[in-house]
Scaffold this motif. Structure first.
Motif, PDB file in Angstrom:
ATOM      1  N   PRO A   1      -3.868   8.314  -0.974  1.00  0.00           N
ATOM      2  CA  PRO A   1      -3.015   8.514   0.210  1.00  0.00           C
ATOM      3  C   PRO A   1      -1.530   8.425  -0.127  1.00  0.00           C
ATOM      4  O   PRO A   1      -1.112   7.626  -0.965  1.00  0.00           O
ATOM      5  N   VAL A   2      -0.736   9.296   0.549  1.00  0.00           N
ATOM      6  CA  VAL A   2       0.722   9.296   0.386  1.00  0.00           C
ATOM      7  C   VAL A   2       1.371   9.237   1.767  1.00  0.00           C
ATOM      8  O   VAL A   2       0.833   9.755   2.736  1.00  0.00           O
ATOM      9  N   ILE A   3       2.521   8.579   1.832  1.00  0.00           N
ATOM     10  CA  ILE A   3       3.297   8.520   3.072  1.00  0.00           C
ATOM     11  C   ILE A   3       4.205   9.742   3.112  1.00  0.00           C
ATOM     12  O   ILE A   3       4.906  10.041   2.152  1.00  0.00           O
ATOM     13  N   MET A   4       4.204  10.469   4.261  1.00  0.00           N
ATOM     14  CA  MET A   4       5.003  11.678   4.413  1.00  0.00           C
ATOM     15  C   MET A   4       6.326  11.364   5.125  1.00  0.00           C
ATOM     16  O   MET A   4       6.511  10.274   5.678  1.00  0.00           O
ATOM     17  N   SER A   5       7.242  12.324   5.085  1.00  0.00           N
ATOM     18  CA  SER A   5       8.550  12.142   5.715  1.00  0.00           C
ATOM     19  C   SER A   5       8.452  11.952   7.218  1.00  0.00           C
ATOM     20  O   SER A   5       9.360  11.397   7.848  1.00  0.00           O
ATOM     21  N   CYS A   6       7.329  12.418   7.831  1.00  0.00           N
ATOM     22  CA  CYS A   6       7.145  12.257   9.278  1.00  0.00           C
ATOM     23  C   CYS A   6       6.678  10.855   9.641  1.00  0.00           C
ATOM     24  O   CYS A   6       6.611  10.499  10.821  1.00  0.00           O
ATOM     25  N   GLY A   7       6.288  10.041   8.625  1.00  0.00           N
ATOM     26  CA  GLY A   7       5.844   8.679   8.881  1.00  0.00           C
ATOM     27  C   GLY A   7       4.343   8.502   8.840  1.00  0.00           C
ATOM     28  O   GLY A   7       3.854   7.373   8.834  1.00  0.00           O
ATOM     29  N   HIS A   8       3.568   9.612   8.804  1.00  0.00           N
ATOM     30  CA  HIS A   8       2.116   9.519   8.747  1.00  0.00           C
ATOM     31  C   HIS A   8       1.633   9.599   7.305  1.00  0.00           C
ATOM     32  O   HIS A   8       2.378   9.987   6.401  1.00  0.00           O
ATOM     33  N   SER A   9       0.361   9.210   7.092  1.00  0.00           N
ATOM     34  CA  SER A   9      -0.227   9.222   5.751  1.00  0.00           C
ATOM     35  C   SER A   9      -1.372  10.225   5.708  1.00  0.00           C
ATOM     36  O   SER A   9      -2.138  10.361   6.671  1.00  0.00           O
ATOM     37  N   TYR A  10      -1.475  10.917   4.548  1.00  0.00           N
ATOM     38  CA  TYR A  10      -2.554  11.882   4.332  1.00  0.00           C
ATOM     39  C   TYR A  10      -2.960  11.829   2.863  1.00  0.00           C
ATOM     40  O   TYR A  10      -2.248  11.270   2.015  1.00  0.00           O
ATOM     41  N   CYS A  11      -4.153  12.402   2.557  1.00  0.00           N
ATOM     42  CA  CYS A  11      -4.560  12.531   1.160  1.00  0.00           C
ATOM     43  C   CYS A  11      -3.514  13.360   0.418  1.00  0.00           C
ATOM     44  O   CYS A  11      -2.915  14.273   0.997  1.00  0.00           O
TER      45      CYS A  11
END
Length: 549
Positions: free
Chosen positions: A24-34
């Motif tokens: 998992p990585v944290i995105m610039s929008c604040g959510h996390s995805y694979c």
């Protein structure tokens, strides 16, 4: 295969692939995805914002790694189409944490392995290997690395080794192998030295390139400084020309009869500066006590002009430069380079609606008689604004270029394009007259009780008689595009303010067509004007709005 002992918590599932997070990585929008999922789409599926990877989510990694799963050798495939597995009762019974899976499976007794003696042996479980080796019939000769092809069980190996031809030369072959190994080692060391020398050569080349780049940068800085000095010299010459023009205007006033006695109340001074935008201020609009300003920063700022001159709110929503503002009733209309028109409530300062208005940027807006007129490339569109939802009525045709200026006065609409001003009857929406001008595109229009004025690309302000449409005068003095015009009328006299590329505002007396004052306080081109209650507001590319009174 991934079979969990207990169903994982919902917050550990990726909202793109709907499986438990993998890297998992944290995105610039604040959510996390694979990590792989984040590369497959550009916009966040939750809030539809564009997103980029920021960093790994170590906290979620630890939570996922702590989940218990069944050993892969204790699972069986039940649906190869969707890659679905379940627990195999005859397989490995152990459950481990996901993070410790590899450690267990590398030594799992239920793992299928091949015989180390010969791949011709059938595959078996690791727990059966020891028993197999006792009866394996595919054991190779101890001298197989030298070329012996004998294969047999343990008993036959004992008999064979006594007569193996390689056994008698084994010592010689071993010495030869050691010499070959030494030669290979020497060759490897020579390769490493060669690689090191290549690396040194590469570093030398890189340093030479860095020196060249540094030299080029210094030359570029020198060129930039020279260009800046030239720009400063050009600005100094412009300021000098403005001062000379103002001296000439003062000289004219001193020698002309009927100009009147000097009145200090007629001199405009800068009373303050609004600071807050992060881009040029392209448009201004006054409604009651509010001043609205639109900028390249895609924002509309609302300023209180009655008490504290502070920014009351920032309106956001446009995706391009805000180029035009106009107010009608209790609504504010804004036009932008994103080709849309937005409607805002002036009472609540919130967005009410947004429409895709033109195929090109909306350059100018004006409202009158419950109609909104919008100007763009070779186009003027007419909209009904009787409700919160504006509706398209008609498009005015015959425009030859960008429509950058619109003014509504009484029953007429004035539009500026390339070297022409068209006059339209608002009741019939027909073009009833065309004024020809020179100086390139028309950037600004103003209408007084007696005159029509326009500012052009090439420095000048052209004046026509409002009733006869005959040319009256050409006002000179600016050095650059005349971006904006505004009228300030009193019972005694009418003054027109002009804003220009040359960083100045000029005040023109319409009684004798002369410049009575030149105002220089902006640090860049002045591109917008608005008038309210005897005050003049000017917006510039220096990101500020100034108040004159």
């Amino acid at each position: 295969p991934l079979v969990f002992v207990d169903t994982p918590p919902a917050q550990l599932y990726c909202k793109i692939c709907h499986h438990v997070y993998k890297h998992p990585v944290i995105m610039s929008c604040g959510h996390s995805y694979c990590k792989r999922c984040s590369l497959s789409i550009e916009s966040c599926p939750v809030d539809n914002k564009k997103m980029t990877s920021v960093l790994s989510n170590l906290a979620v990694c630890e939570q996922v790694g702590a989940l218990y799963i069944h050993c892969r050798y204790g699972c069986k495939l039940i649906n190869d189409r969707v890659n679905e597995y379940e627990v195999n009762q005859s397989g490995c019974p152990f459950t481990v944490k996901l993070a410790e899976r590899r450690t267990h499976e590398d030594s799992c007794l239920y793992a299928p392995i091949s015989c180390p003696n010969n791949p011709m042996c059938p595959t078996m479980l690791r727990m059966h290997l020891e028993e197999h080796l006792k009866t394996c019939n595919n054991i190779q000769c101890a001298n197989h690395k030298y070329g012996c092809l004998f294969i047999g069980d343990l008993d036959s190996q004992v008999v064979h080794i006594k007569s193996c031809k390689y056994e008698f030369v084994k010592d010689f072959l071993q010495i030869t192998e050691e010499k070959i190994n030494k030669m290979q080692l020497s060759l490897k060391q020579a390769d490493e030295e060669n690689t090191f020398l290549r690396s040194m050569l590469s570093n030398t080349v890189n340093k030479m390139e860095e020196l060249e780049k540094s030299f080029e940068i210094k030359l570029e800085v020198l060129g930039t400084n020279q260009a800046k000095l030239e720009d400063d010299l050009r600005e100094f010459r412009q300021d000098n020309a403005l001062i000379n023009n103002q001296l000439q205007d003062l000289n004219t006033r001193l020698h002309m009869g009927g100009v009147g006695v000097f009145d200090p109340q007629q001199i405009f001074k800068c009373k303050g500066t609004f600071v807050g935008h992060t881009g040029p201020v392209w448009c201004l609009c006054v409604h009651g006590d509010y001043l609205f300003s639109g900028s390249s920063d895609k924002q509309i700022k609302v300023w209180d002009t009655a008490t504290n001159y502070k920014c009351q709110k920032t309106l956001e929503g446009h995706e391009g430069i805000v180029l035009a503002l106009t107010a009608h009733g209790n609504k504010l209309f804004s036009g932008s380079a994103d080709c849309t028109i937005k409607i805002w409530s002036i009472a609540n300062l919130v967005e009410l609606n947004s429409i895709a208005a033109h195929d090109n940027p909306v350059c100018t807006l004006v409202c009158t008689d419950n109609m909104l007129f919008s100007g763009s490339l070779k186009s003027i569109k007419v909209w009904s604004v009787e409700s919160e939802i504006i509706t398209f009525k008609q498009e005015l045709e015959g425009l030859n270029h960008w429509v950058r200026a619109l003014v509504a006065q009484q029953d007429y609409l004035y539009s500026g394009s390339y070297q022409t001003i068209k006059i339209w009857d608002i009741r019939t929406l027909d073009c009833i007259h065309v004024l020809q001008t020179s100086g390139g595109s028309v950037y600004s229009i103003a209408v007084t009780n007696h005159h029509i004025l326009c500012g052009t690309y090439e420095n000048s302000i052209h004046v026509w008689d409002l009733r006869t449409h005959e040319p009256v005068a050409q006002l000179s003095g600016h050095v650059g595009i005349v971006y904006a015009l505004a009228v300030l009328s009193t019972p005694e006299q009418t003054k027109v303010f002009s804003a220009s590329y040359d960083r100045s505002l000029r005040v023109w007396s319409m009684e004798n067509m002369i410049c009575t004052q030149t105002l220089i306080r902006h640090q860049g081109s002045v591109v917008s004007l608005a008038v309210s209650r005897g005050r003049v507001f000017s917006g510039g590319v220096d990101f500020t709005v100034k108040v004159w009174q």
